[in-house]
Design an enzyme around this catalytic site. Sequence first.
Site, mmCIF file in Angstrom:
data_model
loop_
_atom_site.group_PDB
_atom_site.id
_atom_site.type_symbol
_atom_site.label_atom_id
_atom_site.label_comp_id
_atom_site.label_asym_id
_atom_site.label_seq_id
_atom_site.Cartn_x
_atom_site.Cartn_y
_atom_site.Cartn_z
ATOM 1 N N ARG A 104 -11.877 -56.825 -14.856
ATOM 2 C CA ARG A 104 -10.433 -56.979 -14.630
ATOM 3 C C ARG A 104 -10.143 -57.207 -13.142
ATOM 4 N NH1 ARG A 104 -7.517 -51.939 -16.430
ATOM 5 N NH2 ARG A 104 -9.518 -50.886 -16.374
ATOM 6 N N ASP A 119 -12.718 -50.564 -22.053
ATOM 7 C CA ASP A 119 -11.265 -50.446 -22.191
ATOM 8 C C ASP A 119 -10.834 -50.657 -23.647
ATOM 9 O OD1 ASP A 119 -10.739 -50.100 -19.422
ATOM 10 O OD2 ASP A 119 -11.046 -52.250 -19.116
ATOM 11 N N ASP A 141 -5.012 -56.713 -17.304
ATOM 12 C CA ASP A 141 -5.228 -57.250 -18.651
ATOM 13 C C ASP A 141 -3.912 -57.679 -19.286
ATOM 14 O OD1 ASP A 141 -3.982 -55.021 -20.026
ATOM 15 O OD2 ASP A 141 -5.780 -53.852 -19.637
ATOM 16 N N TYR A 187 -21.143 -59.598 -19.797
ATOM 17 C CA TYR A 187 -19.800 -59.706 -20.385
ATOM 18 C C TYR A 187 -19.404 -61.159 -20.587
ATOM 19 C CZ TYR A 187 -19.098 -54.845 -18.810
ATOM 20 O OH TYR A 187 -19.204 -53.497 -18.602
#
Length: 302
Positions: free
Chosen positions: A184, A49, A91, A77
């Site tokens: 997310r 993203d 987000d 991550y």
Amino acid sequence: MGGKLSPGIYRVHKPVGATSFSVVQRFMEEAKAAQPGKRIPVCHGGTLDPFAEGLLLVLVGQAPRLFELLHAVPKVYEAEVVWGTETDTGDLHGRPVLQGDTAALTPGALDAALASFVGWREQVPPATSAKKVGGEPAYRKAHRGEAVELPPSRVYLHAARWLSHDLPRASRLWLSCRGGYYVRSLARDVGRALGCGAHLSTLRRTAIGPWEDPGLGQRVWLHGRDLLPWARVRTLTDAEVGELRRERPIPPSGVQPADWKLPPGFPDPEAPVRGFHQGRLAFLLRERDGALWSELELRGGL
């Protein structure tokens, strides 16, 4: 590498704010400048993203044909989860859609909530994801203000843990998952489980399989044995290359173990055998009826 962009996979760092496609575009421009009039295939190996940063793989030449094989290996991550507000995008750039009380959050409650998401689960992707709806990425519809409802998909979270807490405001998260997983969505779902709402304020991809983020402004060229190192290896003779090209099988003897081991318990990616000829990755092979058959030839090798 000289002036020409060599075929293979490049490890690059995508900074915050850039789109994954803008990184690919720079490679396309470089390929065009080096070899005008020649169309060299370039793609990324899984999007990040715009608000996220970290490792992006760029596949050049024959390498885009390996794209599907990158999906089934671990992606690692680190993220910051902000408590108290769920947003429509998941987000920090989204519109608040739910707000809740964070006063009761404790490290123990957060550990318990996170643990319930480990393993194979059904996950609804964010409305602003790259998943296609009627042939168009969902984020395009969402940005036009259209209601987007995505069906859940089967995803795998291998391991997750909290790195630190700044409660009740935020917590830092580490996780390892298969491709297709939305961090997310995990933040959204943990926030719902705790009844307070949550979203991501930062996201960084630190690794894909054995490959780590090279850092800002760096890029690393992967070729030969560095490609698909979780797959087993078979060295091919000239005669065997000829047999494979004639769609004939070769003996399964001489297959060597993979160069890199997956984390214990991670689902088997069922990778093909890498066939090397003169030091280059030339074939992807599959075992069938006690022999090795060509699944894909990479002309010119990688």
